[in-house]
Each structure stands twice: as C-alpha cells, then as structure tokens.
Scaffold this active site. Structure first.
Site, PDB file in Angstrom:
ATOM      1  N   ASP A  25      68.425 -53.430  15.574  1.00 24.18           N
ATOM      2  CA  ASP A  25      69.627 -52.754  15.079  1.00 24.18           C
ATOM      3  C   ASP A  25      69.279 -51.309  14.722  1.00 24.18           C
ATOM      4  OD1 ASP A  25      71.963 -51.965  13.784  1.00 24.18           O
ATOM      5  OD2 ASP A  25      71.445 -53.002  11.922  1.00 24.18           O
ATOM      6  N   ASP A  29      74.030 -51.867  10.702  1.00 25.62           N
ATOM      7  CA  ASP A  29      75.205 -52.723  10.487  1.00 25.62           C
ATOM      8  C   ASP A  29      74.859 -54.209  10.559  1.00 25.62           C
ATOM      9  OD1 ASP A  29      74.821 -53.123  13.197  1.00 25.62           O
ATOM     10  OD2 ASP A  29      76.867 -52.573  13.789  1.00 25.62           O
ATOM     11  N   ASP A  33      71.777 -53.558  18.885  1.00 30.06           N
ATOM     12  CA  ASP A  33      72.608 -52.707  19.736  1.00 30.06           C
ATOM     13  C   ASP A  33      71.777 -52.077  20.848  1.00 30.06           C
ATOM     14  OD1 ASP A  33      71.252 -50.578  18.345  1.00 30.06           O
ATOM     15  OD2 ASP A  33      72.760 -50.726  16.761  1.00 30.06           O
ATOM     16  N   ASP A 102      74.345 -59.862  32.585  1.00 34.98           N
ATOM     17  CA  ASP A 102      74.891 -61.212  32.539  1.00 34.98           C
ATOM     18  C   ASP A 102      76.316 -61.175  33.087  1.00 34.98           C
ATOM     19  OD1 ASP A 102      75.033 -63.976  31.786  1.00 34.98           O
ATOM     20  OD2 ASP A 102      73.675 -63.520  30.124  1.00 34.98           O
ATOM     21  N   ASP A 202      76.414 -66.757  34.802  1.00 29.68           N
ATOM     22  CA  ASP A 202      76.618 -67.824  33.829  1.00 29.68           C
ATOM     23  C   ASP A 202      77.374 -69.002  34.450  1.00 29.68           C
ATOM     24  OD1 ASP A 202      76.531 -68.486  30.831  1.00 29.68           O
ATOM     25  OD2 ASP A 202      78.672 -68.701  31.268  1.00 29.68           O
ATOM     26  N   GLU A 259      72.904 -69.626  36.846  1.00 29.36           N
ATOM     27  CA  GLU A 259      72.731 -70.716  35.884  1.00 29.36           C
ATOM     28  C   GLU A 259      73.523 -71.913  36.395  1.00 29.36           C
ATOM     29  OE1 GLU A 259      73.347 -71.579  31.125  1.00 29.36           O
ATOM     30  OE2 GLU A 259      74.960 -70.665  32.291  1.00 29.36           O
ATOM     31  N   HIS A 332      68.467 -68.027  25.252  1.00 28.19           N
ATOM     32  CA  HIS A 332      69.386 -67.938  24.120  1.00 28.19           C
ATOM     33  C   HIS A 332      70.075 -69.262  23.803  1.00 28.19           C
ATOM     34  CE1 HIS A 332      71.795 -67.568  27.722  1.00 28.19           C
ATOM     35  NE2 HIS A 332      72.884 -67.838  27.017  1.00 28.19           N
ATOM     36  N   ASP A 333      69.982 -70.243  24.718  1.00 28.09           N
ATOM     37  CA  ASP A 333      70.631 -71.547  24.528  1.00 28.09           C
ATOM     38  C   ASP A 333      69.651 -72.648  24.148  1.00 28.09           C
ATOM     39  OD1 ASP A 333      73.265 -70.802  25.022  1.00 28.09           O
ATOM     40  OD2 ASP A 333      73.105 -71.113  27.177  1.00 28.09           O
TER      41      ASP A 333
END
Length: 560
Positions: A25, A29, A33, A102, A202, A259, A332-333
């Site tokens: 970051d 915040d 990013d 993605d 995806d 995927e 990430h899954d």
C-alpha cells in the site's frame, strides 16, 4: 532488458502472482495498489521471476474481491489509474519481465452497464445474460452456486430469474450470443494493444452451458443441485476458445492460461495442444482437492502423498508429449502450502521441499506472493476476522444453520479459507509488516516479525534465496524445461522421487515429505553416471541415495 522473443518463452519462465489488495500500500489507506507494486519491482527482479500475473484491478463493487467487474477498461480507484498501470507495464518491461492480466469473462458485476441494460429490458443487451421464467414458484432449475445458496436470483421488475454460478452480484454472461463473444474479444484486444502480455482466464471452462439447463444431482443438506454436468466443460467450449485464439491471440507474443476447475488430463491435453490453437496451459484443481473431506473443502483430511503422486504424475505423463502443465501449490484461492501440505515446525525445510518437488517438474511454475518467504496460514480464530465471501457464506450456512459444530467449522475455516492467502505481504518486522502505514483491510499475520522479506533477503539460507536458485536453474539447464518425466518410488508413502531426461542429461529429484528420516530404496543407476549435486535444502549431504532427513530435498545432475 529486451523481452525474449521465442515462440514458447513461457515454457522456461516462472510466473509470480500478485494479489494487489494485499501486496503493498503506497498511500496509507490500508489497501495495496499499483504504485505499491511499482515500488517493489526491484524485489521481483532480484527474485528472478519472468512474468507478473496481476489479480483483478478493474472497477468493481467488491462483492467477490474484484472478481465482479463493472468496467473492463479501467482501473479501480483503490488501485490507482490507467496511467499507473502504464508505469507498471513499463517498469516490468524495462526489467525484462512481462505483465499478465486476469480476464474474468464468465460473469460480470451486476453493476456492469451490460447487465444494467439487460435488466432494464434493453433488446440489444437482454440476451447478454441468461434470463429464464421460474418453475413451480421457484427458480428455473435446482442449481446451487459455488458460494452457497441458489444459482438463480429473481428480478422483481420482470419476475424472471438470472443465472449466477457465483454470488448473486456476478451474473453469468451468455456466450451463446455471438455479440457477447465479440465484446469479450474487444476487451482482450484492448489490453493487449495497451501492452499486456497475456491473460489468466478465470473459470474459462464455465462459459459453455448446456442450453436445456436441466436439474443437477442433489448433494449435501442444502437441497441444491450440481451444475457441473451442464455448465462445466460444456459442448461449445473448444469452439469458443479456438475462436478467441483466432480473433485475439493469433500472431501475438502472449501467454494464455485458463483456470479450469473440473478439467481432466485428456481435456487439458486438447486445450493445450498447439495444433488446436486454444490455450498455452490450464490451471487444474485435482491435486488441491485431494485433502477435501466428505464435507468439502472446509472438512479437510490429511493428504496421502501417494494420492498426490498419482495425480501429479498422471498430469506430467499425460501432457508430457503434447500440451503443457502449469505448476502451483498456492494462489489467491488456496491456503498457504507450508501450513497445508508442509510442516510449520520445519517451515524452511518443508517450504523448500515443496518448491523443489514442483519447480523440477515439466511445466511453468507459478509463485504466489509470499510463497518465496515461506509465509504460513494466519490461524485466524474469530469469524469476524475473515473477509472472504466464500468463507462467510459457508459459516452462515453451516454454523448459523446448525449443520456443523461451530468449533469444527472454525477449525476447517482456519485451515482452508482463502483469506489465508490474502493477509498482507510481509515486507519487514515493523507494525503492519511494512505493508501499510494505515489500518490494513485484513489483519496481518503476527509471525511477520520473524517471517518477512527484509530478513529473508539478508539471509542466504532463507526460503527466498532457495527460490532464487531454483528459478535460476531453470534458465541454466534445458533438462528442467524440456526433459522427459519418469516417476520413481510411486508407492513410497514418504518420498516424492522422479527423474527428468534430455539427451544425455539425467536430473534426479528426491524429496522427503515428512518429519521422519526416510530411507531410499532405489537403484543408483537411475541417476546416470557421475551425478553431481545441483541444489538441496540441507547444507551438506551424505550422498544422493543416503536416507533423507526431515523434509530434505536433493537434486543431482548426471549423464545417461
């Protein structure tokens, strides 16, 4: 540094996945990013990866962490601007790395202009999505969504239902409509023309549905039917992928990975056969579902190494001559591999053992942010600490619905929740791990004080530097990229062993997948003549075929 121009550059590459919300970051915040990613490019260069895959950074209402996209041609303000994306692209290209986006086109957000027009009855957009009348006072069929609950939601204005295989805010696009496919092609071309180097696509094998959409078999206690037979690997999937290759990818120097939950070896071989002009590789899920218990992913069971070997070896052999494998433990899954398949008591050893097993196989390795540090699960104990929609929906349905004991459910969630992969990247030992100067959107793993990039880079014996060496070896030894795979000791419950052979070079890989010393019962001849140590995760060894110490990995290179 100029980018490699060979037609199959991705075969010798290593891909690094960034989940932007949790990477770095720059503005305090609490959310990562694009400027934060730019600030860490030299770290990625030091690691030696070739490609960065960026999880979604598009405008989104954030119902499913950005996988519900409301505008395919812009950047969410939380991540920055298109100009920031351009700077990221340039920064990567200047360092000899590529940028993969993605592409989430099985569904959009319900706030996408296509869907708002479709919902309003716009004749030009109504058939961009699946609308059906109800049946017997309920949905058109009994399908359940991936994230619990029915896969259909009724629209009050018309009384019709729309299909969403994920959350109700992720309506599925109707790829049967050629104008939908043309719109998707336009989006992909727009990013490639802007300088993207390819796509991770995806759940791309969900885009072809059986037109009749009949009821699916009911499983579990929720009463919903499975859509798998009718909406996964559907009847026109090959046609759609071939068309997209022809209209978008042909003639471009790009990487495409699809995927594909539920895809088997035979299907993947067709998808990745260069003659079929569909995809370069697929993400399959077989090996990361082996520890799912009778109650699903949140009811985990211990992994039997022999099952894992049967699975991965079948994929190695099945795609070894035709097609190409993607290689991964983490994304990430998925929960952190060290906590899931390894052993936190032997964190460094098991992290490097897992890495050795994977990176010496035939295929393109994928490294998920923090994997190269040996990051672990966060062990979050309170449901209020979780942010993932799948986790929260499961807890609501299972615990609040009284189907599963609360303690058992939380134990499964702590082990398997996707949020384990989404806690902030651990950059240093400072408060919030150097991820943000503000309040992070999800809690930081307390072990960042010991496990962090600053400490790892300074320690030549760290997981980070082991990954560096593995990645470098792929560039130095063609046998790692192109060699024939042959499994060894397939029924050994503790040792993962195989060879890779190319011309007169033989690579022997031996890995102990446990905390007990493992003897080896192998013919030394399999290693060829004069095998020399290429890499190992213990500083010294007693010889290639000596018993393996806890989570020990050895790789030797000999001559046939």
């Amino acid at each position: 540094m100029p980018l490699e121009q060979s037609a199959d550059w991705w075969k010798s590459s290593v891909v690094y996945q960034i989940y932007p919300s949790s990477f770095h970051d720059s503005d305090g915040d609490g959310v990562g990013d694009l400027p934060g990613v730019i600030a860490r490019l030299d770290y990625l260069k030091l690691l030696g990866v070739d490609v960065v895959w960026l999880s979604p950074v598009y405008p989104s209402p954030w119902d499913d962490n950005g996988y519900d996209i409301s505008d395919y041609r812009d950047i969410h303000p939380r991540f920055g601007t298109l100009e920031d994306w351009d700077r990221l692209r340039d920064g990567l290209h200047e360092r000899g790395m590529r940028l993969v986006m993605d592409l989430v086109v099985n569904h959009t957000s319900d706030e996408h202009p296509w869907f708002t027009a479709s919902r309003a009855g716009d004749p030009d957009k109504r058939d961009f999505y699946f609308w059906r009348p109800g049946r017997d006072g309920g949905p058109p069929n009994n399908w359940g969504s991936v994230f619990s609950g029915p896969a259909w939601t009724q629209d009050e204005a018309t009384g019709e239902y729309y299909l969403h295989l994920f959350t109700r805010r992720q309506p599925d696009l109707n790829w049967e409509n050629p104008r939908v496919r043309e719109a998707v092609h336009d989006v992909a071309r727009w990013w490639l023309d802007r300088g993207a180097d390819g796509f991770r696509m995806d759940v791309i094998n969900f885009v072809s549905k059986t037109r009749q959409m009949p009821d699916g078999p009911v499983s579990g206690e929720h009463g919903h039917g499975s859509f798998a037979e009718y909406a996964v690997n559907g009847p026109r999937l090959h046609e759609f992928l071939h068309e997209m290759h022809r209209e978008v990818f042909a003639g471009r120097d790009v990487l495409t990975v699809g995927e594909m939950p539920g895809a088997d070896v035979a299907q993947a071989r067709v998808h990745t056969d260069p003659a079929n002009r569909e995809l370069d590789m697929v993400f399959q899920f077989e090996h990361v579902e082996l520890d799912h218990g009778p109650g699903g992913k949140f009811d985990p069971r211990p992994l039997d190494l022999r099952d894992l070997k049967r699975s991965l070896n079948r994929w190695q052999e099945g795609l070894g001559g035709t097609g190409w494998n993607s290689l991964y433990w983490n994304n990430h899954d998925q929960p952190r591999a060290v906590s899931r398949f390894g052993d936190e008591r032997y964190r460094v050893e098991s992290a490097t053992a897992l890495a050795t097993t994977l990176h010496m196989m035939k295929g393109t390795p994928y490294v998920y942010q923090g994997e190269e540090l040996g990051m672990t699960n966060a062990h979050l104990a309170d449901i209020g600490d979780y942010r993932d929609v799948e986790t929260l929906n499961y807890h609501r349905a299972a615990v609040e619905g009284g189907r599963v004991d609360a303690d058992a459910a939380m134990a499964g969630i702590a082990r398997m929740s996707r949020d384990n992969a989404r806690t902030p990247m651990q950059w240093d030992a400072s408060p919030n791990a150097g991820f943000t100067t503000g309040t992070p959107w999800i809690g930081v793993n307390p072990n960042h004080v010991e496990i962090n990039a600053e400490a790892a880079v300074a320690d030549q014996g760290s997981v980070f530097h082991y990954y560096r060496r593995l990645i470098a070896l792929r560039k130095e030894h063609p046998v790692i990229v192109h060699g024939r795979f042959e499994p060894l000791a397939e029924e050994d419950p503790a040792v993962y062993a195989y060879t890779r052979t190319l011309d007169d070079r033989v690579l022997t890989v031996l890995v102990n997948w446990g905390a007990d010393t493992a003897p080896l019962d192998l013919d030394p001849k399999v290693a060829g003549r004069d095998p020399e140590r290429l890499i190992g995760n213990y500083p010294e060894e007693d010889g290639l075929f000596a018993p393996l110490r806890p989570w020990e990995a050895r790789v030797h290179l000999g001559r046939s």
